[in-house]
Structure formats: structure tokens, C-alpha cells
Scaffold this motif. Structure first.
Motif, PDB file in Angstrom:
ATOM      1  N   UNK A   1       0.937  -1.123  -0.146  1.00  0.00           N
ATOM      2  CA  UNK A   1       0.046  -0.041   0.003  1.00  0.00           C
ATOM      3  C   UNK A   1       0.857   1.111  -0.163  1.00  0.00           C
ATOM      4  N   UNK A   2       0.881   1.764  -1.079  1.00  0.00           N
ATOM      5  CA  UNK A   2       1.965   2.887  -1.406  1.00  0.00           C
ATOM      6  C   UNK A   2       1.436   4.351  -0.693  1.00  0.00           C
ATOM      7  N   UNK A   3       0.356   4.579  -0.811  1.00  0.00           N
ATOM      8  CA  UNK A   3      -0.439   5.478   0.052  1.00  0.00           C
ATOM      9  C   UNK A   3      -0.005   5.663   1.455  1.00  0.00           C
ATOM     10  N   UNK A   4      -0.194   4.444   2.015  1.00  0.00           N
ATOM     11  CA  UNK A   4      -0.384   4.390   3.478  1.00  0.00           C
ATOM     12  C   UNK A   4       1.353   4.402   3.681  1.00  0.00           C
ATOM     13  N   UNK A   5       2.154   4.200   2.939  1.00  0.00           N
ATOM     14  CA  UNK A   5       3.582   4.253   3.096  1.00  0.00           C
ATOM     15  C   UNK A   5       4.226   5.603   3.027  1.00  0.00           C
ATOM     16  N   UNK A   6       3.565   6.538   2.390  1.00  0.00           N
ATOM     17  CA  UNK A   6       3.673   7.778   2.125  1.00  0.00           C
ATOM     18  C   UNK A   6       3.137   8.413   3.909  1.00  0.00           C
ATOM     19  N   UNK A   7       2.195   8.171   3.842  1.00  0.00           N
ATOM     20  CA  UNK A   7       1.487   8.581   5.267  1.00  0.00           C
ATOM     21  C   UNK A   7       2.519   8.128   6.354  1.00  0.00           C
ATOM     22  N   UNK A   8       3.123   6.948   6.398  1.00  0.00           N
ATOM     23  CA  UNK A   8       3.860   6.900   7.464  1.00  0.00           C
ATOM     24  C   UNK A   8       5.478   7.646   7.348  1.00  0.00           C
ATOM     25  N   UNK A   9       5.773   7.898   6.351  1.00  0.00           N
ATOM     26  CA  UNK A   9       7.013   8.814   6.088  1.00  0.00           C
ATOM     27  C   UNK A   9       6.568  10.234   6.672  1.00  0.00           C
ATOM     28  N   UNK A  10       5.375  10.500   6.359  1.00  0.00           N
ATOM     29  CA  UNK A  10       5.074  11.953   6.770  1.00  0.00           C
ATOM     30  C   UNK A  10       4.945  12.000   8.205  1.00  0.00           C
ATOM     31  N   UNK A  11       4.358  10.899   8.513  1.00  0.00           N
ATOM     32  CA  UNK A  11       4.319  10.938  10.245  1.00  0.00           C
ATOM     33  C   UNK A  11       5.652  11.015  10.994  1.00  0.00           C
ATOM     34  N   UNK A  12       6.524  10.096  10.381  1.00  0.00           N
ATOM     35  CA  UNK A  12       7.975   9.721  11.021  1.00  0.00           C
ATOM     36  C   UNK A  12       8.940  11.280  10.912  1.00  0.00           C
ATOM     37  N   UNK A  13       8.370  11.796   9.735  1.00  0.00           N
ATOM     38  CA  UNK A  13       9.046  13.022   9.179  1.00  0.00           C
ATOM     39  C   UNK A  13      10.573  12.894   8.561  1.00  0.00           C
ATOM     40  N   UNK A  14      10.646  11.425   8.015  1.00  0.00           N
ATOM     41  CA  UNK A  14      11.700  11.037   7.238  1.00  0.00           C
ATOM     42  C   UNK A  14      11.558   9.896   6.420  1.00  0.00           C
ATOM     43  N   UNK A  15      12.826   9.514   5.536  1.00  0.00           N
ATOM     44  CA  UNK A  15      12.386   8.501   4.580  1.00  0.00           C
ATOM     45  C   UNK A  15      12.326   7.208   5.340  1.00  0.00           C
ATOM     46  N   UNK A  16      11.265   6.339   4.698  1.00  0.00           N
ATOM     47  CA  UNK A  16      11.365   5.044   5.181  1.00  0.00           C
ATOM     48  C   UNK A  16      10.975   3.963   4.118  1.00  0.00           C
ATOM     49  N   UNK A  17      11.745   2.702   4.050  1.00  0.00           N
ATOM     50  CA  UNK A  17      11.181   1.846   3.355  1.00  0.00           C
ATOM     51  C   UNK A  17      10.143   0.799   3.750  1.00  0.00           C
ATOM     52  N   UNK A  18       8.885   0.501   3.414  1.00  0.00           N
ATOM     53  CA  UNK A  18       8.068  -0.305   3.953  1.00  0.00           C
ATOM     54  C   UNK A  18       7.936  -1.589   3.439  1.00  0.00           C
ATOM     55  N   UNK A  19       8.186  -2.547   4.261  1.00  0.00           N
ATOM     56  CA  UNK A  19       8.005  -3.876   3.668  1.00  0.00           C
ATOM     57  C   UNK A  19       6.791  -4.553   4.189  1.00  0.00           C
ATOM     58  N   UNK A  20       5.966  -5.120   3.345  1.00  0.00           N
ATOM     59  CA  UNK A  20       4.630  -5.609   3.406  1.00  0.00           C
ATOM     60  C   UNK A  20       4.554  -7.029   2.638  1.00  0.00           C
ATOM     61  N   UNK A  21       3.543  -7.592   2.682  1.00  0.00           N
ATOM     62  CA  UNK A  21       3.221  -8.866   1.946  1.00  0.00           C
ATOM     63  C   UNK A  21       3.594 -10.215   2.345  1.00  0.00           C
TER      64      UNK A  21
END
Length: 249
Positions: free
Chosen positions: A202-222
């Protein structure tokens, strides 16, 4: 023309099977269901519309990545930048072929709002089978969803009918549960209210997490679904950018 690709692959494998089709008459939800994919992107450029097997979505991040990988493949070019119109918003999407295979796609998600969790949160936590871990927020790039830090996302076994009812009651798309591990977030996205019990990526939720953390993040799912995926997300404090690699079949 209908194509199914794997969006947001990790190390060249896995990813979310995603349908990309030229816009056409007919039941788009039925087309998605018959394809075996959880989501579909329907092209009427510059407009792109997104559907699950049960409903139309305001937007879809990994569907956007899939759509522009297919468009680049059709063009025969090594790289291109296009403007997409979805959900009443226009934004730029870039796609480029990778030397090792696959197509990398990035898009500007725009601003993400972060707010405290709503009253009635116990409905969600009960459906997930967890207590309140603290640090829960509502994040929205257009459609609100919960971001919930947990000790071990893999251990969760949600009651999906109960979770669907709770999300509908609270006006939420779903919830992203996550555990941070340095630059990586291990995550699962549950969205039964829109017909997707668990999303591979879920790319949009990954962007939401980066916004919440205030930094770059790589989100692993699936991983729980046997389809490992990876989404890149970054923010400058004003807007977020989201990307991933799409493998053409």
C-alpha cells in the motif's frame, strides 16, 4: 487491453498483482475480480481511475506505480514523466527502466494530514486483538487511515468482518500496523471495509508513515501473504514522494 503486473516487488520478487486496463464500459469491479488482482487501474489519460473488486477508490498508490510502468513499457522509451488526474487532483509521475530489470516509478503524493485518533478506537483495537499501544494517529492523503505501532505485525490475526464494520463506522479506509527496524518498517495494511482484507503493498499508507515519522522509510509488506513487497517513501515536511519497482509479466 488488459495487463497484470507485480507492483512494488522486493529484490525482484513478490509484489502486488495489479491490473492495468484501458478504460472501457462494463463492470470494472467485476473485471478486477476476474483478473485475480486486488486492485485495478483504468486508463483514460490523463485520467486514471482505481477499483477493487467491490468499489471505486479515490486513489491508489501502487495502482499508480503499476499504471505508469505499463505506460512506459508501451512507449518504448527508457524514461518518461506524465501528469495524472485522479480524485480531483493532478500530479506528476516519473517512470524509468532499471538496468537490472523492472521499472522504477515515483509520484508526488502531496500533503498528508496527521491527526489524533478518533473516539471509538476500541472497536478497531478489539478487531485487531490488541490493546492500545499508544502513538496511534490518523493519516490522510485524501482518504483517512490509522497508523498503529505494534510489537510484531506478523502475530496479528484480525477479525476482518468486525474490522470492516469498525472502519466504516469511523469513516476509515483501514489501518497500517507497523514495527520500525532502522530505515525499514515491517508493516501490514488491513482494509476489509473496501474489500481488501490485507494488501500486499500500500504505497499511499507508506507515504503517510513517512509523513508521520518526518523521514524517509522503506516499507516492507506482503510477507504474511507470501508476496514480499517494498515501497519507498520520503518527505520534505511539505509533501511526500512515493515509489517502487514494478515487474512486468
Amino acid at each position: 487491453m488488459i495487463t497484470v503486473v507485480d507492483a512494488c516487488v522486493r529484490d525482484g520478487a513478490g509484489g502486488s498483482p495489479t491490473l492495468v486496463a484501458d478504460d472501457e464500459d462494463g463492470d470494472r469491479c467485476a473485471i478486477v475480480r476476474s483478473s485475480g488482482a486486488s486492485h485495478g487501474a483504468f486508463l483514460d489519460l490523463p485520467v486514471v481511475r482505481f477499483f477493487t473488486g467491490t468499489a471505486e477508490l479515490r486513489n491508489c498508490g501502487h495502482g499508480t506505480l503499476a499504471a505508469h510502468a505499463v505506460l512506459l513499457s508501451r512507449s518504448g522509451r527508457p524514461r518518461q514523466r506524465l501528469t495524472q488526474h485522479t480524485g480531483g487532483r493532478a500530479y506528476e509521475v516519473t517512470a524509468a527502466r532499471r538496468p537490472g530489470g523492472g521499472i522504477a516509478v515515483w509520484f508526488d503524493q502531496g500533503p498528508v494530514t496527521i491527526e489524533p485518533p478518533p473516539a471509538g478506537l476500541g472497536q478497531i483495537l478489539g478487531a485487531l486483538g490488541i490493546g492500545d499501544p499508544g502513538g496511534i494517529v490518523v493519516a490522510s492523503p485524501g482518504a483517512p487511515r490509522l497508523l498503529i505501532p505494534v510489537a510484531d505485525p506478523a502475530a496479528l490475526a484480525p477479525d476482518f468482518p468486525r474490522l470492516a464494520r469498525a472502519c466504516r463506522d469511523l469513516g476509515l479506509l483501514g489501518c497500517l500496523v507497523y514495527r520500525l527496524d532502522g530505515p525499514v518498517a515491517w508493516a501490514r495494511l488491513f482494509a476489509p471495509a473496501i474489500g481488501v482484507d490485507e494488501d500486499v503493498a500500500n504505497a499511499n499508507s507508506s507515504g503517510c508513515l513517512a509523513a508521520h515519522l518526518g523521514r524517509r522509510v522503506e516499507v516492507w509488506q506482503g510477507d504474511a501473504l507470501g508476496r514480499p513487497s517494498a515501497v519507498w517513501a520520503d518527505t520534505d515536511g511539505r509533501t511526500t514522494r512515493v515509489g517502487g519497482v514494478v515487474r512486468l509479466r
